[in-house]
Design a protein around this motif. Sequence first.
Motif, PDB file in Angstrom:
ATOM      1  N   UNK A 269       0.859  -1.176   0.000  1.00  0.00           N
ATOM      2  CA  UNK A 269       0.000   0.000   0.000  1.00  0.00           C
ATOM      3  C   UNK A 269       0.897   1.228   0.000  1.00  0.00           C
ATOM      4  N   UNK A 270       0.435   2.272  -0.706  1.00  0.00           N
ATOM      5  CA  UNK A 270       1.222   3.496  -0.800  1.00  0.00           C
ATOM      6  C   UNK A 270       0.639   4.435  -1.832  1.00  0.00           C
ATOM      7  N   UNK A 271       1.386   5.427  -2.221  1.00  0.00           N
ATOM      8  CA  UNK A 271       0.923   6.371  -3.239  1.00  0.00           C
ATOM      9  C   UNK A 271       0.788   5.666  -4.586  1.00  0.00           C
ATOM     10  N   UNK A 272      -0.084   6.175  -5.434  1.00  0.00           N
ATOM     11  CA  UNK A 272      -0.333   5.540  -6.730  1.00  0.00           C
ATOM     12  C   UNK A 272       0.934   5.495  -7.582  1.00  0.00           C
ATOM     13  N   UNK A 273       1.668   6.559  -7.550  1.00  0.00           N
ATOM     14  CA  UNK A 273       2.908   6.606  -8.344  1.00  0.00           C
ATOM     15  C   UNK A 273       3.920   5.576  -7.844  1.00  0.00           C
ATOM     16  N   UNK A 274       4.035   5.452  -6.529  1.00  0.00           N
ATOM     17  CA  UNK A 274       4.989   4.494  -5.958  1.00  0.00           C
ATOM     18  C   UNK A 274       4.555   3.064  -6.237  1.00  0.00           C
ATOM     19  N   UNK A 275       3.253   2.773  -6.179  1.00  0.00           N
ATOM     20  CA  UNK A 275       2.776   1.415  -6.442  1.00  0.00           C
ATOM     21  C   UNK A 275       3.017   1.003  -7.894  1.00  0.00           C
ATOM     22  N   UNK A 301      -9.172   5.055   2.920  1.00  0.00           N
ATOM     23  CA  UNK A 301      -7.884   5.690   2.656  1.00  0.00           C
ATOM     24  C   UNK A 301      -8.062   6.889   1.726  1.00  0.00           C
ATOM     25  N   UNK A 302      -7.135   7.826   1.711  1.00  0.00           N
ATOM     26  CA  UNK A 302      -7.230   8.972   0.797  1.00  0.00           C
ATOM     27  C   UNK A 302      -7.175   8.523  -0.665  1.00  0.00           C
ATOM     28  N   UNK A 303      -7.632   9.400  -1.554  1.00  0.00           N
ATOM     29  CA  UNK A 303      -7.665   9.078  -2.980  1.00  0.00           C
ATOM     30  C   UNK A 303      -6.256   8.896  -3.558  1.00  0.00           C
ATOM     31  N   UNK A 304      -5.281   9.494  -2.917  1.00  0.00           N
ATOM     32  CA  UNK A 304      -3.905   9.390  -3.430  1.00  0.00           C
ATOM     33  C   UNK A 304      -3.256   8.048  -3.131  1.00  0.00           C
ATOM     34  N   UNK A 305      -3.901   7.221  -2.305  1.00  0.00           N
ATOM     35  CA  UNK A 305      -3.325   5.939  -1.916  1.00  0.00           C
ATOM     36  C   UNK A 305      -3.901   4.811  -2.773  1.00  0.00           C
ATOM     37  N   UNK A 306      -3.065   3.794  -3.054  1.00  0.00           N
ATOM     38  CA  UNK A 306      -3.466   2.620  -3.836  1.00  0.00           C
ATOM     39  C   UNK A 306      -2.975   1.359  -3.140  1.00  0.00           C
ATOM     40  N   UNK A 307      -3.598   0.204  -3.483  1.00  0.00           N
ATOM     41  CA  UNK A 307      -3.300  -1.071  -2.822  1.00  0.00           C
ATOM     42  C   UNK A 307      -2.970  -2.128  -3.869  1.00  0.00           C
ATOM     43  N   UNK A 308      -1.931  -2.910  -3.605  1.00  0.00           N
ATOM     44  CA  UNK A 308      -1.583  -4.098  -4.386  1.00  0.00           C
ATOM     45  C   UNK A 308      -1.646  -5.303  -3.446  1.00  0.00           C
ATOM     46  N   UNK A 309      -2.444  -6.319  -3.809  1.00  0.00           N
ATOM     47  CA  UNK A 309      -2.611  -7.461  -2.925  1.00  0.00           C
ATOM     48  C   UNK A 309      -2.725  -8.739  -3.740  1.00  0.00           C
ATOM     49  N   UNK A 310      -2.162  -9.818  -3.156  1.00  0.00           N
ATOM     50  CA  UNK A 310      -2.246 -11.113  -3.827  1.00  0.00           C
ATOM     51  C   UNK A 310      -3.670 -11.657  -3.806  1.00  0.00           C
ATOM     52  N   UNK A 311      -4.413 -11.393  -2.752  1.00  0.00           N
ATOM     53  CA  UNK A 311      -5.814 -11.849  -2.632  1.00  0.00           C
ATOM     54  C   UNK A 311      -6.547 -10.908  -1.691  1.00  0.00           C
ATOM     55  N   UNK A 312      -7.858 -10.865  -1.816  1.00  0.00           N
ATOM     56  CA  UNK A 312      -8.662  -9.958  -1.015  1.00  0.00           C
ATOM     57  C   UNK A 312      -8.614 -10.256   0.459  1.00  0.00           C
ATOM     58  N   UNK A 329      -3.826   9.443   8.741  1.00  0.00           N
ATOM     59  CA  UNK A 329      -3.294  10.637   9.401  1.00  0.00           C
ATOM     60  C   UNK A 329      -1.897  11.019   8.910  1.00  0.00           C
ATOM     61  N   UNK A 330      -1.192  10.096   8.320  1.00  0.00           N
ATOM     62  CA  UNK A 330       0.186  10.385   7.861  1.00  0.00           C
ATOM     63  C   UNK A 330       0.366   9.999   6.382  1.00  0.00           C
ATOM     64  N   UNK A 331      -0.668  10.216   5.603  1.00  0.00           N
ATOM     65  CA  UNK A 331      -0.605   9.839   4.183  1.00  0.00           C
ATOM     66  C   UNK A 331       0.441  10.643   3.428  1.00  0.00           C
ATOM     67  N   UNK A 332       0.675  11.901   3.841  1.00  0.00           N
ATOM     68  CA  UNK A 332       1.662  12.731   3.136  1.00  0.00           C
ATOM     69  C   UNK A 332       3.095  12.275   3.411  1.00  0.00           C
TER      70      UNK A 332
END
Length: 489
Positions: A269-275, A301-312, A329-332
Amino acid sequence: MRSACLLLVPALLLLLALPPSRGRYNDDFDDGEDLADFDDNDFAEFEDMNDELTDEAETAPPPRVPSPSSQPEEDEDEATVELEDGQDGFEDSETQDQDMYTKYDQEEFEGYGDMEKTGHSMKDPLIIHTVPAHLQNSWESYYMEILMVTGLLSYIMNYIIGKNKNSRLAQAWFNSHRELLESNFALVGDDGTSKEPVSTGKLNQENEHIYNLWCSGRVCCEGMLIQLKFLKRQDLLNTVTRMMRPACDQVQIKVTLNEEDMDTFVFAVGSKKAMARLQKEMQDLSEFCSDKPKSGAKYGLPESMAILSEMGEVTDGVMDNKMVHYITNHADKIESIHFSDQFSGPKVMQEEGQPLKLPETKKTLLFTFNVPGYGNTSPKDMDSLLPLMNMVIYSIDKVKKLRLNREGKQKADRNRARVEENFLKQTHAQRQEAAQTRREEKKRAEKERIMNEEDPERQRRLEEAAQRREQKKIEKKQMKMKQIKVKAM
């Protein structure tokens, strides 16, 4: 009478002797000079010597006469000799020199006249030209050196200031996190120089902008490596580049877990660009999380965050309320959070082909945090990262407790078997080529051993044994081919 005759004989002899000498004497005075004048001329002898010297001078080259301009003024004060009457043999020395040079060949003394003209031209007035401005000794002539010295001093001052600032930021971070680390780890700050682990209680400086801290001695955790990656403030060129492209300092934390303390899953999990970047670069994320990054809005989560996962199931287990609270609280400050039991680092790029074996994997938790300030960081900004360290400690305990159900476990096993099978297919040709190379090397070594055998009888027996082995291999291949044909029928 007889005596008188005897007296006349000497007188006659004297008379006979006198006339010839007198005639010779008179021949020397053909111009009418009488003997009295000759006797009165006391310098006649010197005149004859002058005539002889003149004859010698005509046969020898004249000496080099200095130019009139070089004669010293003292020549005017030299004493002169007054000649008496009749001493016509003494003439002016300059007149004699001019007469002497007129008697010699002019071609033999070429350039002599030019030398005299040059001597006269030296008396011309000197012309003083104005020196060009770029050749004068002034500050404007050294502008290049001034620029070089100024640039060198600027680089040295920037190096000292940047290095000291990075050191202050690192020390500020350690002072604010030291109590938390010492309460969770038995060993803080081991530098690895001693055989036995010793807690030094300080950061290890790798270079002017990277500081490391190793911690160990905790349940379910082999160790934790904290790396403070500051900007290259000591580099003047990097400082100028950051004016056009700002960047921020980072804190990277790598936690290595025990084999039995983490289940089989991959999550990030992290920023879209980093993922998007990690999915292309990391081996495990590209193989087990092939889908596009999903939005984290479902979990708050904020809109700027994205998730990569092997399964739900993994996402539901990791993203509990406390974890969501930390991230929101510390997304930035959060760049990426990566949990994986198949972590092997970035993809291996080999020009000759892929490796023949699967890379070694470890169960690892990775955290990357951005320091606030975006380059203009102060020591107070380092204190704001303390809640994120609390999140790291909580994540270690969370992953240890997380266990997949039966279906999730089977799915994870199938995914790992699929990845291994794809890897074997991709490397099948290379493994065959490697096996063929090993067989050829074995044959070559056996032939060399037979050729090095000194006993001819033993050498013959070894050759026969090798031929029998080759014949058996050929027969086995033929039997396999026949069995395949029978099954096909």
